[in-house]
Design a protein around this motif. Sequence first.
Motif, PDB file in Angstrom:
ATOM      1  N   LEU A 134       0.837  -1.204   0.000  1.00  0.00           N
ATOM      2  CA  LEU A 134       0.000   0.000   0.000  1.00  0.00           C
ATOM      3  C   LEU A 134       0.873   1.256   0.000  1.00  0.00           C
ATOM      4  N   ASN A 146       2.094   2.059  -3.217  1.00  0.00           N
ATOM      5  CA  ASN A 146       0.971   2.388  -4.104  1.00  0.00           C
ATOM      6  C   ASN A 146       0.845   1.382  -5.251  1.00  0.00           C
ATOM      7  N   ARG A 157      -4.371  -1.565  -3.803  1.00  0.00           N
ATOM      8  CA  ARG A 157      -5.356  -0.698  -3.146  1.00  0.00           C
ATOM      9  C   ARG A 157      -6.391  -1.566  -2.450  1.00  0.00           C
ATOM     10  N   GLU A 174      -2.558  -2.895  -8.915  1.00  0.00           N
ATOM     11  CA  GLU A 174      -2.573  -2.111 -10.145  1.00  0.00           C
ATOM     12  C   GLU A 174      -2.182  -3.080 -11.259  1.00  0.00           C
ATOM     13  N   ARG A 198       5.571   3.468 -10.896  1.00  0.00           N
ATOM     14  CA  ARG A 198       5.500   3.596  -9.432  1.00  0.00           C
ATOM     15  C   ARG A 198       6.715   2.980  -8.760  1.00  0.00           C
TER      16      ARG A 198
END
Length: 185
Positions: free
Chosen positions: A72, A75, A78, A93, A102
């Motif tokens: 998390l 990122n 989620r 993702e 990311r």
Amino acid sequence: MTEITGKKKLPAAVERFILHWGDMGDQWGVNRSVSQIHGLLYLAEAPMTAEDIADTLGMARSNVSNSLKELLAWNLIRRVPILGDRRDHYEAETDIWEVAARIAARRKERELDPAITALRACVTDAADDPTINPVASKRLKEMLAFTELADHWFMQMLKVPRSRVVALMRLGEKIANLLPLGKAK
């Protein structure tokens, strides 16, 4: 003990990917369990609970919980609400370009930014130290210039539309031949 023996059976290709993703993460300095959980969620067809993840991978619930917190923070996953279920569900993702961006941004933050700060301090200290060898001073400046150039390039690439990045990648070394400097040696 962080591993549990009664895990769910995964298709061979999925298991191989998860194990490989875990090994890659381990080589990059990311906890193997974190990477394996990310690999599982990346391939999952639906959001999963921590319990589902623990059962599927044969990991302790506490290990899964800590790994989910790290994912998390990166990122890369989620929380997803599921109607009628109070438990937290997680999904990754799945846009691989976004995943790569990311991860690169987080690695820049963790590795490149501190390196630039340290190198700048070293160059400044070397400039103020009459006992520093000129070769060492020159090499520190070169290392700083290279690191700053890599940082600048990364920041520029974040602004380039994905379609153009794909085109650049497909061109490969051909792009170097377009530069006014001529063909690479």
